[in-house]
Each structure stands twice: as C-alpha cells, then as structure tokens.
Design an enzyme around this catalytic site. Structure first.
Site, PDB file in Angstrom:
ATOM      1  CE1 TYR A   1       6.927  -7.249   5.730  1.00 10.17           C
ATOM      2  CE2 TYR A   1       8.095  -5.298   6.528  1.00 10.17           C
ATOM      3  CZ  TYR A   1       6.944  -5.900   6.057  1.00 10.17           C
ATOM      4  OH  TYR A   1       5.795  -5.154   5.883  1.00 10.17           O
TER       5      TYR A   1
ATOM      6  CG  HIS B   1       5.999   0.103  11.586  1.00 14.71           C
ATOM      7  ND1 HIS B   1       4.850  -0.485  11.101  1.00 14.71           N
ATOM      8  CD2 HIS B   1       5.645   1.339  11.991  1.00 14.71           C
ATOM      9  CE1 HIS B   1       3.843   0.368  11.186  1.00 14.71           C
ATOM     10  NE2 HIS B   1       4.295   1.487  11.713  1.00 14.71           N
TER      11      HIS B   1
ATOM     12  CE1 TYR C   1       2.113  -8.182   4.684  1.00 19.02           C
ATOM     13  CE2 TYR C   1       3.088  -7.579   6.780  1.00 19.02           C
ATOM     14  CZ  TYR C   1       3.007  -7.423   5.405  1.00 19.02           C
ATOM     15  OH  TYR C   1       3.816  -6.509   4.768  1.00 19.02           O
TER      16      TYR C   1
ATOM     17  CE  LYS D   1      11.576  -7.216   1.081  1.00 20.29           C
ATOM     18  NZ  LYS D   1      11.798  -6.194   2.078  1.00 20.29           N
TER      19      LYS D   1
ATOM     20  N   PRO E   1       2.625  -7.722  -4.061  1.00 20.53           N
ATOM     21  CG  PRO E   1       0.532  -6.785  -3.640  1.00 20.53           C
ATOM     22  CD  PRO E   1       1.247  -7.682  -4.590  1.00 20.53           C
TER      23      PRO E   1
HETATM   24  C1  PHB Z   1       0.785  -0.846   1.902  1.00 19.94           C
HETATM   25  O1  PHB Z   1       0.826  -0.124   2.897  1.00 19.94           O
HETATM   26  O2  PHB Z   1       0.202  -0.497   0.864  1.00 19.94           O
HETATM   27  C2  PHB Z   1       1.449  -2.178   1.966  1.00 19.94           C
HETATM   28  C3  PHB Z   1       2.194  -2.499   3.091  1.00 19.94           C
HETATM   29  C4  PHB Z   1       2.795  -3.744   3.181  1.00 19.94           C
HETATM   30  C5  PHB Z   1       2.658  -4.647   2.159  1.00 19.94           C
HETATM   31  C6  PHB Z   1       1.943  -4.317   1.017  1.00 19.94           C
HETATM   32  C7  PHB Z   1       1.335  -3.075   0.918  1.00 19.94           C
HETATM   33  O3  PHB Z   1       3.229  -5.865   2.281  1.00 19.94           O
END
Ligand code: PHB
Ligand code: APR
Length: 389
Positions: free
Chosen positions: A384, A72, A200, A296, A292
């Site tokens: 990130y 990505h 997000y 990280k 989450p």
């Molecule tokens: C996930 O794919 O479970 C996931 C991805 C990004 C995040 C948190 C969880 O920031």
C-alpha cells in the site's frame, strides 16, 4: 517546429515528465487533445506513495501538497460489521499522503505555465510518425493549421484511450486484461470525512470505500452493477446505501450533504508489453490500468516517469543508451507487482456475482487471516505504501 522530446498528453504523467525534463534543460513540447478545464474536471484517486511525493518535490511542485495534503499512517477495514486497522508506519516505517490527483495536475499545470515551456491544448488529430527510425515526428492540427514537429523521442503519456499505443503495429505489442463484473459509484461532497483514515468495507451488499480530499471534503464509493445509471442514484439513496454498509460507529458518524460530483467507473486490469517501440515510450495509463482499489494508478505513472526521466537524462548528458534500452523491463517489473496488489485487494474486498459459496468462504478466511497475522498486515502495508522504485 522541433523539440527534443514530444510528450503526447497533459495528464499527470506528461506534465510531470515535462517538468522534470525542462528543469534539466531538455526541450519538450506537450500536445494535449483537451482543454485545461476538461483535464482538471476529471476526478481520480487521491493517495500518493512516498516515491510519488519525492517526484513532485524533485519537480518543484510539492509545496501545496505538503501544506494541504493529509499524512495517513494506516487504514481501516470493515468486515462482518467489525472494524480493523492496518498500521503502515508500524509495519514499514512509511506513510502515504492523501492529496487529490486533480490538485496534483493543477500544481503541475501551473508550474508548466510559470516555466514558459511549450504546451498545446486542444490539439486535434495528433499523429505519431516514424518512431521506428532515428527521426520521429508528431503532427497535429490546431486552429485549422497543421503542424509537424521533428523530435528525438516521443513519450506516449496519453492515457488508456490515447493514440500512442494504438499507433504501434499489432504484432509488436501484447496486451493482458481483466475486466471486473462490477463498477464503482462515486460521490464527492463537502462534508466532514467519516473517519481520520480511509475505510475499506467488505459487506454482503458489496464493497464500499470512505475516502477524502481534505477534512471538509469527502469521497465515497459503492460497488455497483457495471451498467448502473447515475440518474438512478439520488444523493439520499447513496447515503442510505453507504450507511447500511458501514459499522455502527461509521453509520452514526456519517455526515451527509449534497453531492458535487457523482459518477460510475468500470474496473479493469490491463498491461501492454513492451513499453518501448524504437523512439516511442509508453508511460502511465497508456500502458497499464489498475482497478482503483489501493489507488495505484497515479503512483505507477510516477514510477514510469522516474525510469524514463533517468533514461533520457543518461542519453542527453552521458550519451548512454542503457536507460532507454532498459526502460520497458524496469518499468514492467514494478507495474506487474502493483497490478498483482490491486487485483488482490479488489478480490479481497468485493462481492463477485459469480463466486460460489466455497469462494466466499475463502475470501472470509483470507480476511480473517489478515486481521490475525502481523505478517499478512505487513505485506498489505508494504504494498500500500508502495514498493521501492
Ligand atoms: C479516492 O480517494 O478516490 C481513492 C482512495 C483510495 C482508493 C481508491 C480511490 O483505494
Ligand atoms: N492526443 C493528445 N492527448 C491525448 C490523446 C491524443 N490522441 N488522447 C488522450 N490524450 C490526453 C488525455 O486528454 C489526457 O489529458 O492524454 C492525457 C492522459 O492523461 P491520464 O488519462 O490522466 O493518464 P496519465 O497521465 O498516464 O495518468 C495516470 O491518472 O488516469 C489517471 O488513473 C490514472 O491515476 C492514473 C494517472
């Protein structure tokens, strides 16, 4: 029994450390409380920084990640019903790999089995002894027999609920914690992801995240109450709620289907200091938890393993204590920065029940600034994709 390093816990931290040490001819024993199936049934995040990818390459377990993982180059954010994009590649020259932690764990477990190195699953009453001395030991019960293993070092890779951190005298350790007043309700489904990238969402009804495990398997999350009951969320209710938090394009493109997993996770920031107690080292979730948001957790486990692996190789090959003595400070310097980023991203994107109208305006202003400032986007991108080791 004897091993140079006893590793407590066969999550990603313990398995990765074990694999790297084994490759250097350092003798390890891994003791894990659960069964392999149980370890593999835990669903966690799925975004790997380049540093973590390099560690998996070094451990010789990156082939499937490179074949099946998704690279990505950026991420999308939705606020006020409008979509914005932050380009990681443009701002940092780096990308991330979307590849589930379950798959990482499976690849590491397979490598452990192939190497023939010792690993004991379903070990009961794992107990740490004398790590303040030069001769630590680890005891456990297996199939009704008690075993006592002498070693040079113990790596506490046994997660937040493990025995290692709990074995440290309370006056020798300091902990820092923030518990967030909401949880994440997550589902996994064999449906096409709504977008090529993660989305997000900050919505008046709460945070949402559209993630994926592959181009045919999606992972979605909704901010929910901390005491939310999974049983109250039919698949239909979940999909309907997610649709209302997306922008019109997302709502239109959302593919729904039966869930194959559904769970509620709490959000917590936690750090224990220091991370070394004589001949015991804490690694990964046993020493720190991040919410989450930003994914990280596994990446921090990988950087801890980097520092401890280097320190142990220096000890055994160069008879140097410098890496061991510096492990805690080195690891914590990176951990606190990732804690800050995870805490910041959580604050930016969630609806806090206690927040005042002023604080809500501040959050809106911060998002507006992010979408209009290249410097702000570069800061998000830099964190990130992962700060340097
Ligand atoms: C996930 O794919 O479970 C996931 C991805 C990004 C995040 C948190 C969880 O920031
Ligand atoms: N004895 C032996 N093993 C134990 C004990 C114990 N007393 N307590 C816990 N364990 C095992 C758990 O069953 C688990 O398999 O230790 C392992 C710890 O694994 P994780 O919790 O996955 O922690 P870690 O390897 O540090 O991985 C960090 O994984 O937990 C996620 O979000 C986290 O992504 C991060 C990464």
């Amino acid at each position: 029994m004897r091993a140079q390093v006893v590793i407590v816990g066969a999550g990603p931290s313990g398995l990765l450390l074990g694999q790297l040490l084994h490759q250097q001819g350092i003798d390890t024993l891994i003791v894990e409380r659960r069964s392999p199936d149980y370890v593999l049934s835990r669903i966690r995040a799925g975004v790997l920084e380049q540093g973590a990818q390099s560690m998996l390459e070094e451990a010789g377990v990156a082939a499937r990640m490179h074949a099946e993982g998704l690279v990505h180059t950026g991420t999308e954010l939705i606020f006020n019903g409008k979509r914005h994009r932050v380009d990681f590649k443009e701002h940092t020259g780096k990308t991330v790999m979307v590849y589930g932690q379950t798959e990482v764990t499976k690849d590491l477990m397979d490598a452990r089995t192939a190497s023939g190195a010792k690993i004991i699953y379903e070990a009961e009453d794992v107990t740490l002894h004398d790590f303040g001395s030069e001769k630590p030991r680890v005891s456990f019960r297996k199939d009704g027999m008690t075993h006592d293993v002498a070693c040079d070092f113990i790596a506490g890779c046994d997660g937040y609920h493990g025995v290692s951190r709990e074995s440290v005298p309370t006056d020798a350790i300091k902990t820092f914690e923030r518990v967030y007043p909401f949880g994440w309700l997550g589902i996994l489904s064999d449906t096409r992801p709504v977008s090529d990238e993660l989305i997000y969402v900050n919505d008046p009804k709460g945070f949402a995240l559209c993630s994926m495990r592959s181009m045919t398997r999606s992972r979605y999350y909704l901010q929910c109450r901390i005491d939310e009951k999974v049983e109250d969320w039919s698949d239909e209710r979940f999909w309907n709620e997610l649709r209302t938090r997306l922008d019109p394009e997302g709502a239109e493109r959302l593919e729904t289907g039966p869930s194959i997993e559904k769970s509620v996770a709490p959000l917590r920031s936690f750090v224990a200091e220091p991370m070394r107690f004589g001949r015991l080292f804490l690694v990964g979730d046993s020493a720190h938890i991040v919410p989450p948001t930003g994914a990280k957790g596994l990446n921090l486990a990988a950087s801890d393993v980097r520092y401890l692996f280097d320190a142990l190789v220096d000890f055994y090959k160069d008879h140097s204590n410098a890496g061991i003595d510096g492990y805690s400070a080195r690891a914590l310097a990176r951990i606190w920065k990732a804690e800050r980023f995870s805490w910041w991203m959580t604050g930016l994107l969630h609806r806090f029940p206690e927040s005042s109208p002023f604080e809500q305006r501040m959050q809106g202003a911060e998002l507006d600034y992010l979408f209009s400032s290249r410097a702000a986007q570069a800061a998000l991108a830099e964190n990130y994709v992962g700060l340097p080791y």
